[in-house]
Every structure is written in structure tokens, then in C-alpha cells.
Scaffold this motif. Sequence first.
Motif, PDB file in Angstrom:
ATOM      1  N   PHE A 137     -11.216   1.412   1.181  1.00  0.00           N
ATOM      2  CA  PHE A 137     -10.862   2.197   2.076  1.00  0.00           C
ATOM      3  C   PHE A 137     -10.804   2.985   1.067  1.00  0.00           C
ATOM      4  O   PHE A 137     -10.710   4.446   1.764  1.00  0.00           O
ATOM      5  CB  PHE A 137     -10.802   1.814   3.119  1.00  0.00           C
ATOM      6  CG  PHE A 137     -10.818   1.439   4.073  1.00  0.00           C
ATOM      7  CD1 PHE A 137     -11.001   1.571   5.733  1.00  0.00           C
ATOM      8  CD2 PHE A 137     -11.534  -0.176   4.562  1.00  0.00           C
ATOM      9  CE1 PHE A 137     -11.789   1.039   6.119  1.00  0.00           C
ATOM     10  CE2 PHE A 137     -11.702  -0.947   5.268  1.00  0.00           C
ATOM     11  CZ  PHE A 137     -12.336  -0.069   6.606  1.00  0.00           C
ATOM     12  N   GLY A 139      -7.367   6.371   2.469  1.00  0.00           N
ATOM     13  CA  GLY A 139      -8.040   5.655   3.619  1.00  0.00           C
ATOM     14  C   GLY A 139      -7.947   4.408   4.173  1.00  0.00           C
ATOM     15  O   GLY A 139      -8.059   4.396   4.873  1.00  0.00           O
ATOM     16  N   ILE A 170      -6.175   3.549   7.521  1.00  0.00           N
ATOM     17  CA  ILE A 170      -6.749   3.129   8.698  1.00  0.00           C
ATOM     18  C   ILE A 170      -6.587   2.160   9.415  1.00  0.00           C
ATOM     19  O   ILE A 170      -6.399   1.665  10.374  1.00  0.00           O
ATOM     20  CB  ILE A 170      -8.173   4.549   9.046  1.00  0.00           C
ATOM     21  CG1 ILE A 170      -8.192   5.811   8.628  1.00  0.00           C
ATOM     22  CG2 ILE A 170      -8.791   3.852  10.085  1.00  0.00           C
ATOM     23  CD1 ILE A 170      -8.943   6.090   8.407  1.00  0.00           C
ATOM     24  N   TRP A 185     -10.278   8.864  -0.318  1.00  0.00           N
ATOM     25  CA  TRP A 185     -11.002   8.073   0.886  1.00  0.00           C
ATOM     26  C   TRP A 185     -12.245   7.635   0.022  1.00  0.00           C
ATOM     27  O   TRP A 185     -12.965   8.756  -0.295  1.00  0.00           O
ATOM     28  CB  TRP A 185     -11.679   9.070   1.870  1.00  0.00           C
ATOM     29  CG  TRP A 185     -10.114   9.270   2.696  1.00  0.00           C
ATOM     30  CD1 TRP A 185      -9.587  10.411   1.870  1.00  0.00           C
ATOM     31  CD2 TRP A 185      -9.710   8.807   3.556  1.00  0.00           C
ATOM     32  NE1 TRP A 185      -8.565  10.339   2.646  1.00  0.00           N
ATOM     33  CE2 TRP A 185      -7.980  10.266   3.943  1.00  0.00           C
ATOM     34  CE3 TRP A 185     -10.104   8.240   4.789  1.00  0.00           C
ATOM     35  CZ2 TRP A 185      -7.757   9.770   5.177  1.00  0.00           C
ATOM     36  CZ3 TRP A 185      -8.924   7.650   6.011  1.00  0.00           C
ATOM     37  CH2 TRP A 185      -7.945   8.572   6.064  1.00  0.00           C
ATOM     38  N   PRO A 197     -16.168   6.859   1.610  1.00  0.00           N
ATOM     39  CA  PRO A 197     -16.443   6.925   2.356  1.00  0.00           C
ATOM     40  C   PRO A 197     -17.593   5.819   2.367  1.00  0.00           C
ATOM     41  O   PRO A 197     -18.389   5.819   3.764  1.00  0.00           O
ATOM     42  CB  PRO A 197     -17.885   8.592   2.446  1.00  0.00           C
ATOM     43  CG  PRO A 197     -16.832   8.454   0.921  1.00  0.00           C
ATOM     44  CD  PRO A 197     -16.400   7.915  -0.285  1.00  0.00           C
ATOM     45  N   ILE A 256     -14.894   4.028   5.036  1.00  0.00           N
ATOM     46  CA  ILE A 256     -15.476   4.705   6.770  1.00  0.00           C
ATOM     47  C   ILE A 256     -16.505   4.560   7.813  1.00  0.00           C
ATOM     48  O   ILE A 256     -16.935   4.024   8.635  1.00  0.00           O
ATOM     49  CB  ILE A 256     -15.071   5.902   5.972  1.00  0.00           C
ATOM     50  CG1 ILE A 256     -13.155   6.486   5.661  1.00  0.00           C
ATOM     51  CG2 ILE A 256     -14.947   6.932   7.704  1.00  0.00           C
ATOM     52  CD1 ILE A 256     -12.591   5.992   5.861  1.00  0.00           C
ATOM     53  N   VAL A 262     -16.705   3.289  11.012  1.00  0.00           N
ATOM     54  CA  VAL A 262     -17.523   3.795  12.309  1.00  0.00           C
ATOM     55  C   VAL A 262     -18.613   2.973  12.566  1.00  0.00           C
ATOM     56  O   VAL A 262     -18.693   3.179  13.880  1.00  0.00           O
ATOM     57  CB  VAL A 262     -17.450   5.084  12.358  1.00  0.00           C
ATOM     58  CG1 VAL A 262     -18.506   5.501  12.856  1.00  0.00           C
ATOM     59  CG2 VAL A 262     -16.325   6.160  11.430  1.00  0.00           C
ATOM     60  N   SER A 321     -21.284  -3.966  10.060  1.00  0.00           N
ATOM     61  CA  SER A 321     -20.449  -3.078   8.983  1.00  0.00           C
ATOM     62  C   SER A 321     -20.624  -3.708   7.514  1.00  0.00           C
ATOM     63  O   SER A 321     -19.856  -3.192   6.596  1.00  0.00           O
ATOM     64  CB  SER A 321     -18.238  -3.258   9.859  1.00  0.00           C
ATOM     65  OG  SER A 321     -18.701  -4.496   8.925  1.00  0.00           O
ATOM     66  N   TYR A 381     -21.460  -1.632   4.850  1.00  0.00           N
ATOM     67  CA  TYR A 381     -21.207  -1.612   3.185  1.00  0.00           C
ATOM     68  C   TYR A 381     -22.083  -1.502   1.828  1.00  0.00           C
ATOM     69  O   TYR A 381     -21.369  -0.747   1.051  1.00  0.00           O
ATOM     70  CB  TYR A 381     -19.500  -2.091   3.956  1.00  0.00           C
ATOM     71  CG  TYR A 381     -18.971  -1.934   2.484  1.00  0.00           C
ATOM     72  CD1 TYR A 381     -18.019  -0.310   2.674  1.00  0.00           C
ATOM     73  CD2 TYR A 381     -18.762  -2.505   1.360  1.00  0.00           C
ATOM     74  CE1 TYR A 381     -17.082  -0.219   1.673  1.00  0.00           C
ATOM     75  CE2 TYR A 381     -17.385  -2.716   0.448  1.00  0.00           C
ATOM     76  CZ  TYR A 381     -16.747  -1.388  -0.032  1.00  0.00           C
ATOM     77  OH  TYR A 381     -16.046  -1.058  -0.615  1.00  0.00           O
TER      78      TYR A 381
END
Length: 498
Positions: free
Chosen positions: A100, A104, A107, A424, A426, A429, A433, A474, A478
Motif C-alpha cells: 500500500f 497508504g 488505510i 501511496w 495507486p 488503493i 476500492v 482485489s 492488484y
Amino acid sequence: MKASEPLQAHSSLWNDDLAPTRADQRTWRWYHFAALWVGMVMCIPAYTLAAGLIETGMSWTQAVGTVFLGNFIVLIPMLLIGHAGVKYGIPYAVLARASFGTSGARIPALLRALVACGWYGIQTWFGGMMIYTLLGVLIGHPLQGEKIGWLGIDFFQLASFLAFWALQFYFVVHGIESIRKLETYTAPLKILICFVLLAWALNRAGGLGPILEQPSQFAEGGKKAGQFSAAFWPSLTAMVGFWATLALNIPDFTRFAKSQRDQIVGQAIGLPVPMGLLAGLAVVVTSATVVIYGKAIWDPVDLASRMTGAAVLIGLIVLLVDTVSVNLAANLVGPAYDFSALNPRAISYRTGGYITAGIAIAMMPWKLLESTQGYIFTWLIGYSALLGPIAGILIADYYLVRRTQLAVADLYSDHGQYRYRNGWNPAAIAAFVIGVLPNLPGFLNAALPAVFPNVPEFFKTIYTYAWFAGIAVSSAVYLLAMRLQVPLVPQQPQPSEA
């Protein structure tokens, strides 16, 4: 770690609690992990899991089988993610920085911490109700009082809850080693008490009782014939969700392991089989209570209060010790590290424990437990929809992107390779999401049916597989995003003394 001094002096990502474990801190053998899991498994919420499944219409064999299968499934990410803790001596909140990013990672740390706070509050509520019941037994009649407005509980319930909350502070102050000792010493006692409880129930009932004879309502001719799949999948997701928090932060414990073999053997012995056996024990004992008391009593606190003589006192004290041990191991260690990782300079492990305990009160856990529907199908499945995507990202990154190779010093560096874009990543993230979004409509419908009554059936179906859907989506997103962002080659590890 040789780089510890400069990191400690200059990095905002470092404190002594988050640092890789040293060789002298690696004292956990396989039996410590087995004892840890036995200590966590033997708890009131786990005991009552089969009750919710039988209420949905399952037979006792279907209920126990679902509990066992769910825990066997969640053991897999438990072992996979635990590998990094052993190899590098790092906690979950630091491991998350590899995927992350150094900023990041806050989170997944925060999300896991807030879920654990909810569990910490639930277990503390159970402990408080034991004190509440015990006091009623000692004075000869149940404690009663007017409910306090919006709280929905009376003064004595609130006071008992706060008293048990205060009892746990010794272990918050004395750290993880005190928790390891508690788990190791109490695990054999819990196993013994289970056998004593089983013998008592069978002796008093003169047999197994009627629950074991009840057929599945999903069988041909039953009230819910042909509907087993509709009940099984959300139930299995909930069983996986029961330990989904630990599947993420298991490095918080495995970082103290002597070897990979110790964490693998200990967890394999300590988790799925004891969970299945506890569910079976709960069914047998509850079935016997139908004969003994004329109704099914799934709550072990209620059951203990109905016993006579010294058995009442002994039973409730054992339950108190049990709840303390499981709450501290399962629901304090992880969020204490996670909150510390949010601001390592300002928040220590101990301070993180204080924050966890405070939020546990504010979440009013008794409201989460008002119904089986809310407990299993909103709470357990709901947070599994959040944690599944995180597990998918961690596993995909550690095994498929990094090939288990991490640059440890960079995990604590403000300017290392895990900084990505201003701290972070991307790819992580976006994957998180996208992994959560398909489950969001189903969650809103389950949690607030009056507000979101018209959610399409498609999204309700996805929600029944929340953890599985999240981890699959995810991880795939990823990997695709990382292929576009960085080459899929192993990174060169930086040596540590951990």
C-alpha cells in the motif's frame, strides 16, 4: 537490524514496538501457537456460532461442518500472511507498507484496527455480563434496573461492562509477553473444562437430547427444502469472517516464532479442529439443556448461572478468565500495533492499546448483538467484505510480486522503494476500492433494509460471498495494475538480524 539506529533517529515510520524482532525475542514454539489458538477459540462468541446456523434451519452436522470448513479456509491466508512475520520479524502494519505504500498502509491498518475494536467491545460486553450474572447469583436474585435512555442497558449492566473493561488493563500495560503466558497457562484448563461440561450435560440429561435428532429444514419435505445453498454460502462467509481480522494481523504473533515450522504446525493444530470440536460441544450441551431445563440454552453464561452450588462460581470464573485471554490475544495486540503505525513517533504499542479500549466502549457492542441476524449477516459478513480485499492484496504482493523478498530497511524509510507516489501505491488503493465496491450494495441492504430496499438480486448474491469475492477481485486487479506499474521481478532483500 543493523540499520536500526539511523532509522530510529531519522524515520517517522519507526518505533521500538514496530521494529523487526531480534533473535532473543523469538521465543514462540509450535505449542505456543497451538495454545494461543485454543485460548482464542474457546470463547463465548465461538461457542454460540452453531446456534445461529441451527436457527437458519441447518441440522447439527451441517452447522458443525460449516464452522469447521470456514475455519479450514481461513487457515490458508493465516499461514500465507504469517510467513512474512517469521521471515522478517515485522508486524502486519509494517508488512502492509510493501503493497500500500509507507503512507497508504495506514488505510488497511486503520480498517483492521476499527474492526478489532468492535470485537474487543463485544468480548468485553460478554465479560461484563458474567460479572453481572455472578453478582446476581451471590446476592440471591438477578440484578435489575431501569434502562438508561439511548444506551438501552441498565446501570448494573453498564457498571459490570466497565468493570470487566478495567480488569483487562493489566495486560494492556504489560504487553504481548504477558498475553503469551496467559494463553499458554490457561489453554489446558479450557480443554479440561470443556470435557467436564460435556460430562455434566450428558449425565444430567441421561443422553444427547433432541437437537441432535432434528433433521435439516433444507432436506426434502422440510420447511426450507431446496434452499440450503442460499443459507450455506453467507453462513460460510460469516465463519471465515469470524477470524478474518487475525488472518491479516497474524504477523503480529508470528514475528516472535522460532521458525516457519513452528507457526505452520501450531496454527494448523490450533485453529480448524478445535473450532469444529467446540461447535460440536456447544450443540451437544445445548441439546442436553432441552432435557434438563425444558429449553435450548446456547448462552454459556446463562447456563452457568442455572447450575447449583460451587459449580456456578467456578463456571463463571472460568468464563471470565477465558474471555480475558481471548480478548487480549485476538482483539488487542493487532489494533495496538495498527494504531501505533498511524503515527509511530507519537503512539506506542501501549498507547495503541489504550485507544483500542476507548473505542470499544464508544461502539456500544451490546447493540451489535441484539439479534443473530445483525451479528452474523451484518457484522461478520460486513467486515469480511472490507478485510477480504486487503488479504488479497497482501498475498498477491508478497508471493506473486515480491516472491517473498522484502527490502526491510525501506519499509521504515521515508524515501525508499515503498514510497511509490508520495507514500501511496495507486495499484493497491485501486484494487482495494474495486474489491470492496461489488459488496457495498448488498451490505447496505443487509444493514439498512428500510433505507436500501431495492438493491438488485445480483448484488445481494455477491454479498453472500463477500470475503471470497473481495479477495479474488482485489488480488486480480492488484496484479494487473502492478504489471503496468513495476516489473514482476523479485526484489533484493536487505539483511536483518531479525
